[in-house]
Enzyme design. Structure first.
Site, PDB file in Angstrom:
ATOM      1  N   ASP A  66       0.783  -1.146   0.004  1.00 40.85           N
ATOM      2  CA  ASP A  66      -0.203  -0.108  -0.085  1.00 40.85           C
ATOM      3  C   ASP A  66       0.902   1.209   0.072  1.00 40.85           C
ATOM      4  O   ASP A  66       1.712   1.366   0.874  1.00 40.85           O
ATOM      5  CB  ASP A  66      -0.884  -0.162   1.491  1.00 40.85           C
ATOM      6  CG  ASP A  66      -1.767   1.131   1.196  1.00 40.85           C
ATOM      7  OD1 ASP A  66      -2.809   1.029   0.672  1.00 40.85           O
ATOM      8  OD2 ASP A  66      -1.616   2.150   1.954  1.00 40.85           O
ATOM      9  N   GLU A 150      -2.509  -1.782  -5.727  1.00 42.96           N
ATOM     10  CA  GLU A 150      -4.001  -1.457  -6.118  1.00 42.96           C
ATOM     11  C   GLU A 150      -3.775  -0.850  -7.589  1.00 42.96           C
ATOM     12  O   GLU A 150      -2.756  -0.666  -8.278  1.00 42.96           O
ATOM     13  CB  GLU A 150      -4.143  -0.340  -5.047  1.00 42.96           C
ATOM     14  CG  GLU A 150      -4.860  -0.652  -3.722  1.00 42.96           C
ATOM     15  CD  GLU A 150      -5.110   0.352  -2.966  1.00 42.96           C
ATOM     16  OE1 GLU A 150      -6.081   0.884  -2.941  1.00 42.96           O
ATOM     17  OE2 GLU A 150      -4.020   0.892  -2.202  1.00 42.96           O
ATOM     18  N   CYS A 203     -12.232  -5.401   6.081  1.00 38.82           N
ATOM     19  CA  CYS A 203     -11.299  -5.813   7.388  1.00 38.82           C
ATOM     20  C   CYS A 203     -10.705  -7.050   7.056  1.00 38.82           C
ATOM     21  O   CYS A 203     -11.023  -7.892   6.254  1.00 38.82           O
ATOM     22  CB  CYS A 203     -12.426  -6.129   8.517  1.00 38.82           C
ATOM     23  SG  CYS A 203     -11.512  -7.217   9.806  1.00 38.82           S
ATOM     24  N   CYS A 222     -12.279  -2.693  13.417  1.00 38.13           N
ATOM     25  CA  CYS A 222     -13.531  -3.178  12.639  1.00 38.13           C
ATOM     26  C   CYS A 222     -14.851  -3.477  13.697  1.00 38.13           C
ATOM     27  O   CYS A 222     -14.623  -4.047  14.679  1.00 38.13           O
ATOM     28  CB  CYS A 222     -13.347  -4.767  12.322  1.00 38.13           C
ATOM     29  SG  CYS A 222     -14.255  -5.757  11.627  1.00 38.13           S
ATOM     30  N   ASP A 232      -2.851   1.400   6.540  1.00 34.78           N
ATOM     31  CA  ASP A 232      -2.079   0.952   5.649  1.00 34.78           C
ATOM     32  C   ASP A 232      -1.802  -0.527   5.642  1.00 34.78           C
ATOM     33  O   ASP A 232      -1.739  -1.190   4.730  1.00 34.78           O
ATOM     34  CB  ASP A 232      -1.015   1.818   5.287  1.00 34.78           C
ATOM     35  CG  ASP A 232      -1.126   3.349   5.253  1.00 34.78           C
ATOM     36  OD1 ASP A 232      -2.385   3.680   4.737  1.00 34.78           O
ATOM     37  OD2 ASP A 232      -0.398   4.267   5.487  1.00 34.78           O
TER      38      ASP A 232
HETATM   39 ZN    ZN Z   1     -13.296  -7.786  10.991  1.00 35.91          ZN
END
Ligand code: ZN
Length: 279
Positions: A66, A150, A203, A222, A232
């Site tokens: 990332d 990405e 997540c 999360c 990141d």
């Molecule tokens: Zn999670």
């Protein structure tokens, strides 16, 4: 046209001393020489013919990478590649020089001088960033068999007015360009994620996808499984997982083909793709 250690002989111009020395190829046949100028400095680039042994893919684990705003890059194995301090210092100097130019009277000698200083600083910042990217991409391509990054949607580029982000977008294009050819050199594989893959919002522990993940939120928490992780690092782990889940399907259809409904596409045939850091 001739290259010696410390000098290059150019047609019409003659023998020119080199500021940097020690790494130019002097023993292989030269194909062409190009001279260029950027912000007051002169450069010579040489094209040579050299055979490379066919690469042996590196051992080690598949990683997601990332590119961030704060760190240069975060790797899913936990490695954080920081932005070099010299780069950050120069960026501050750049802002200062920009103000200097706007303070000087238009058309004046002093304004011209300030402009030249600004342009040199721009050049230096670009060099420092490129150098940092080269070190990072060489390390990755040499040691990781599969690298997932990405993709950038053109729409994201246009929407993005934030200075730090637009700088990292520019870096991302260069990062992918370098990884592409270095992966070919060292026998590793570059995979670019589907642009719609929510690597930042997902997540990496339970797969829950958040509706929002604003840029200022540096930690991913999360609500579903309670994971708390650096933003990141979470994104890079999601990217790494993408390679694992796509590996069988990629092999099943022969490896290097683009899959319209798959999650990944090998990047080799599309060298002009530009990517984004965080979607
Ligand atoms: Zn999670």
């Amino acid at each position: 046209m001739k290259v010696e250690n410390g000098h290059v002989t150019l047609p019409r111009i003659g023998r020119v001393r080199l500021k940097e020395r020690g790494y130019l190829p002097t023993t292989v046949p030269l194909r062409s020489v190009t001279v260029s100028e950027r912000s007051g400095r002169w450069y010579v680039s040489l094209s040579v013919e050299e055979e490379r042994p066919s690469p042996v893919p590196p051992m080690g684990e598949t990683v997601g990478v990332d590119l961030g705003v704060n760190a240069l890059a975060t790797v899913s194995d936990g490695t954080v590649i920081p932005n070099p301090g010299a780069l950050l210092a120069r960026q501050r100097k750049l802002q200062h020089l920009q103000r200097e130019v706007s303070r000087k009277r238009k058309g004046s000698q002093n304004r011209e001088k300030a402009k030249r200083r600004l342009s040199r600083c721009h050049g230096k910042v670009a060099d420092l960033r490129k150098d940092a990217l080269h070190k990072a991409t060489t390390m990755l391509a040499r040691t990781k068999p599969v690298i997932v990054v990405e993709s950038l949607l053109p729409a994201n580029m246009l929407r993005n007015h934030h200075l730090a982000r637009s700088l990292s977008d520019a870096s991302f294009g260069e990062f992918v360009r370098q990884l592409e050819y270095k992966c070919r050199w060292y026998g590793s594989r570059l995979v670019q994620a589907d642009p719609f893959y929510p690597s930042t919002k997902r997540c990496s522990s339970c797969g829950n996808v958040k509706a929002e993940m604003p840029l200022w939120e540096r930690t991913y928490s999360c609500p579903s499984c309670g994971l708390v992780l650096d933003r990141d690092l979470n994104a890079s782990r999601n990217l790494a997982m993408l390679a694992a889940s796509s590996a069988e399907s990629l092999n099943a259809c022969g490896g290097e083909r683009f899959m319209p409904n798959g999650r990944c596409s090998p990047v080799n045939q599309e060298p002009s793709i530009i990517g984004v850091t965080n979607v």
